[in-house]
Motif scaffolding. Structure first.
Motif, PDB file in Angstrom:
ATOM      1  N   PRO A 167       0.823  -1.201   0.000  1.00  0.00           N
ATOM      2  CA  PRO A 167       0.000   0.000   0.000  1.00  0.00           C
ATOM      3  C   PRO A 167       0.853   1.245   0.000  1.00  0.00           C
ATOM      4  CG  PRO A 167      -0.135  -1.130   2.103  1.00  0.00           C
ATOM      5  CD  PRO A 167       0.720  -1.966   1.221  1.00  0.00           C
ATOM      6  N   LEU A 168       0.479   2.151  -0.810  1.00  0.00           N
ATOM      7  CA  LEU A 168       1.183   3.418  -0.868  1.00  0.00           C
ATOM      8  C   LEU A 168       0.251   4.497  -0.390  1.00  0.00           C
ATOM      9  CD1 LEU A 168       2.722   3.057  -4.398  1.00  0.00           C
ATOM     10  CD2 LEU A 168       3.808   2.602  -2.222  1.00  0.00           C
ATOM     11  N   ILE A 240      16.605   2.453  -6.001  1.00  0.00           N
ATOM     12  CA  ILE A 240      16.357   1.176  -5.337  1.00  0.00           C
ATOM     13  C   ILE A 240      14.978   0.699  -5.722  1.00  0.00           C
ATOM     14  CG2 ILE A 240      16.034   0.038  -3.125  1.00  0.00           C
ATOM     15  CD1 ILE A 240      18.043   1.953  -1.937  1.00  0.00           C
ATOM     16  N   VAL A 241      14.913  -0.524  -6.142  1.00  0.00           N
ATOM     17  CA  VAL A 241      13.620  -1.103  -6.465  1.00  0.00           C
ATOM     18  C   VAL A 241      13.295  -2.154  -5.436  1.00  0.00           C
ATOM     19  CG1 VAL A 241      12.355  -2.522  -8.083  1.00  0.00           C
ATOM     20  CG2 VAL A 241      13.749  -0.646  -8.909  1.00  0.00           C
ATOM     21  N   GLN A 242      12.138  -2.028  -4.862  1.00  0.00           N
ATOM     22  CA  GLN A 242      11.666  -2.993  -3.884  1.00  0.00           C
ATOM     23  C   GLN A 242      10.627  -3.861  -4.568  1.00  0.00           C
ATOM     24  OE1 GLN A 242       9.341  -1.177  -0.909  1.00  0.00           O
ATOM     25  NE2 GLN A 242       8.848  -3.072   0.164  1.00  0.00           N
ATOM     26  N   TYR A 243      10.755  -5.140  -4.447  1.00  0.00           N
ATOM     27  CA  TYR A 243       9.732  -5.974  -5.025  1.00  0.00           C
ATOM     28  C   TYR A 243       9.321  -7.060  -4.051  1.00  0.00           C
ATOM     29  CZ  TYR A 243      13.507  -9.256  -6.153  1.00  0.00           C
ATOM     30  OH  TYR A 243      14.555 -10.101  -6.079  1.00  0.00           O
ATOM     31  N   GLU A 303      19.062   4.134   3.634  1.00  0.00           N
ATOM     32  CA  GLU A 303      17.811   4.114   2.884  1.00  0.00           C
ATOM     33  C   GLU A 303      17.305   2.683   2.718  1.00  0.00           C
ATOM     34  OE1 GLU A 303      14.503   5.408   0.755  1.00  0.00           O
ATOM     35  OE2 GLU A 303      15.882   6.414   2.105  1.00  0.00           O
ATOM     36  N   LEU A 304      18.236   1.797   2.456  1.00  0.00           N
ATOM     37  CA  LEU A 304      17.873   0.397   2.259  1.00  0.00           C
ATOM     38  C   LEU A 304      17.299  -0.200   3.537  1.00  0.00           C
ATOM     39  CD1 LEU A 304      18.113  -1.474  -0.162  1.00  0.00           C
ATOM     40  CD2 LEU A 304      20.196  -2.386   0.866  1.00  0.00           C
ATOM     41  N   ARG A 305      17.964   0.141   4.634  1.00  0.00           N
ATOM     42  CA  ARG A 305      17.494  -0.378   5.927  1.00  0.00           C
ATOM     43  C   ARG A 305      16.098   0.154   6.228  1.00  0.00           C
ATOM     44  NH1 ARG A 305      17.994   2.257  10.428  1.00  0.00           N
ATOM     45  NH2 ARG A 305      19.657   3.572   9.615  1.00  0.00           N
ATOM     46  N   LEU A 306      15.921   1.433   6.004  1.00  0.00           N
ATOM     47  CA  LEU A 306      14.607   2.030   6.260  1.00  0.00           C
ATOM     48  C   LEU A 306      13.543   1.371   5.393  1.00  0.00           C
ATOM     49  CD1 LEU A 306      15.438   5.811   6.563  1.00  0.00           C
ATOM     50  CD2 LEU A 306      14.805   4.223   8.376  1.00  0.00           C
ATOM     51  N   ARG A 310      10.148  -0.506   6.649  1.00  0.00           N
ATOM     52  CA  ARG A 310       8.979   0.346   6.487  1.00  0.00           C
ATOM     53  C   ARG A 310       7.666  -0.407   6.706  1.00  0.00           C
ATOM     54  NH1 ARG A 310      10.557   3.898   1.762  1.00  0.00           N
ATOM     55  NH2 ARG A 310      12.082   4.726   3.202  1.00  0.00           N
ATOM     56  N   TYR A 311       7.540  -1.514   6.023  1.00  0.00           N
ATOM     57  CA  TYR A 311       6.272  -2.248   6.100  1.00  0.00           C
ATOM     58  C   TYR A 311       6.013  -2.738   7.514  1.00  0.00           C
ATOM     59  CZ  TYR A 311       2.747  -5.780   5.204  1.00  0.00           C
ATOM     60  OH  TYR A 311       1.606  -6.525   5.231  1.00  0.00           O
ATOM     61  N   LYS A 312       7.058  -3.335   8.094  1.00  0.00           N
ATOM     62  CA  LYS A 312       6.907  -3.849   9.461  1.00  0.00           C
ATOM     63  C   LYS A 312       6.535  -2.729  10.415  1.00  0.00           C
ATOM     64  CE  LYS A 312       9.673  -7.967  10.252  1.00  0.00           C
ATOM     65  NZ  LYS A 312      10.923  -8.473  10.831  1.00  0.00           N
ATOM     66  N   ASN A 313       7.218  -1.638  10.256  1.00  0.00           N
ATOM     67  CA  ASN A 313       6.994  -0.531  11.168  1.00  0.00           C
ATOM     68  C   ASN A 313       5.594   0.051  11.015  1.00  0.00           C
ATOM     69  OD1 ASN A 313       7.911   2.706  11.858  1.00  0.00           O
ATOM     70  ND2 ASN A 313       8.330   1.048  13.269  1.00  0.00           N
ATOM     71  N   ARG A 314       5.121   0.053   9.809  1.00  0.00           N
ATOM     72  CA  ARG A 314       3.764   0.536   9.582  1.00  0.00           C
ATOM     73  C   ARG A 314       2.785  -0.303  10.390  1.00  0.00           C
ATOM     74  NH1 ARG A 314       2.695  -0.291   3.775  1.00  0.00           N
ATOM     75  NH2 ARG A 314       4.522   1.032   3.580  1.00  0.00           N
TER      76      ARG A 314
END
Length: 363
Positions: A167-168, A240-243, A303-306, A310-314
């Motif tokens: 989700p964005l 960086i591409v996240q997939y 940035e990569l770590r964040l 991100r998802y977990k923290n959300r």
DNA sequence: CTAAGTTCTCGTCACTCGTT
DNA sequence: AACGAGTGACGAGAACTTAG
């Protein structure tokens, strides 16, 4: 926060044993709260005469710390000094500070409160209801994520995202007019749609079979849109591409892009997923020598770590807020119960007084 | 009706603490 | 030391309220 600000809790000593353990929510990261909170001592009539009056010291909530303040109920021992004045005799400040500096866990606080909860409070029911509500919220898919059934997409529509969506936030909602399905990535670069740099975009294939065979479900591409730090973090011409893979695990890869002077991503190339090794794939810069490169590298790692968190923290933040709400609800329930008890005791005292007076008159 | 103000909700980052 | 969980702080946007 209406409803909490300025609310004065009046409690008797019935939960003193618990409040002693109740950690403050002003964690050690905000020790300055200690000097800014206002303690007010409210004497509550008790039915037990000739005993030290136990009252609660309630921190006056401020705008930003209303909820935190709810967790800062402490026990304060006061005694009458003979002239009707209440003299505070609580334990030493150091110990209290030590307690206050500990980071709270709403779960723990709530458990403690629940275990001490007065009977008759339909708390479990309430929790169940809330749990159900939360579940329904969590299973509600944001409107900005396309989750259509895997049927043939209408030709005028964009590639549909299947599987667990990433989700964005609406502000970063993918601009459908500018995103092309990954399945088309091998095609002529002239057919690429333009993507404005600085956006987070989501890419998916129009063909589900293509997705499943390739093991890709969603891709989020982040560029220099998250502030100056990120902009500096990414070496020029990469992103960086996240997939997300079929099993829900998230992967990251750096991808070279070219950005036009107008700030538009003109082309990006992603290697065939089968060639992507498991885990994080980084294009490690070779021969880092200058401080600037070191800074870039560390910023990129950050940035990569964040991104990974991100998802977990959300989710964690959602849970935390849910617990906080639950905790506040619990406190409000407790307040209501205690207020009722207080009323009852006052009434009882009144009637006993009347009875006593009446009896004295007749004698 | 609308602009301005307020409140609510959510995502994100930074930080601490406990565990491995 | 590295990692994950938990939470405060902050900002952005949505939702709601109020004054003109």
């Amino acid at each position: 926060m209406p409803g909490f600000g300025g609310k004065q809790l009046e409690m008797d000593g019935s939960i003193d044993d618990k409040s002693e353990d109740s950690p403050s929510s002003s964690g050690s990261s905000q020790p300055q709260n200690l000097s800014t909170v206002v303690h007010t001592i409210t004497a509550v009539p008790t039915a037990i005469p000739n005993q030290p009056v136990q009252v609660q010291s309630v921190i006056q909530p401020t705008q930003q710390s209303v909820i935190q303040a709810a967790g800062q109920i402490q026990t304060v021992q006061v005694e009458e000094d003979g002239e009707g004045h209440l003299v505070r005799t609580d334990p030493d400040i150091e110990k209290r500070r030590e307690i206050l500096s500990r980071r709270p866990s709403y779960r723990k606080i709530l458990n403690e409160l629940s275990s001490a909860e007065a009977p008759g409070i339909a708390k479990i029911e309430e929790d169940k209801e809330e749990e159900a509500a939360i579940t329904s919220i969590q299973t509600t898919i944001p409107s900005y994520v396309q989750t259509s059934e895997p049927t043939e997409p209408p030709s005028h529509q964009l590639p549909i995202i299947y599987g667990p969506p990433v989700p964005l936030p609406p502000a970063r909602m993918q601009d459908s007019s500018k995103v092309r399905g990954i399945g088309d990535a091998s095609q002529d670069s002239s057919s690429y749609k333009k993507v404005t740099a600085g956006q987070t975009i989501q890419i998916a294939a129009a063909n589900q079979n293509e997705l499943t065979t390739q093991g890709l479900q969603t891709i989020t591409m982040t560029n220099a849109g998250q502030g100056a730090v990120t902009a500096a973090a990414m070496p020029a011409g990469t992103t960086i591409v996240q997939y997300t893979q079929g099993d829900g695990s998230q992967q990251f890869v750096t991808v070279p892009v070219s950005i036009s002077p107008a700030g538009e991503v003109q082309a990006y190339q992603i290697r065939a997923p089968s060639s992507l090794p498991a885990g994080v794939v980084m294009a490690t810069p070779t021969g880092i020598t200058s401080p600037q490169q070191l800074a870039e590298e560390s910023a990129r790692k950050r940035e990569l770590r964040l991104m990974k968190n991100r998802y977990k923290n959300r989710e964690a933040a959602r849970e935390c807020r849910r617990r906080k709400k639950e905790y506040v609800k619990c406190l409000e329930t407790r307040v209501a119960v205690l207020e009722q008890q207080n009323k009852t005791l006052i009434e009882e005292l009144k009637s006993l007084k009347e009875l006593y007076c009446h009896k004295a008159e007749t004698e």
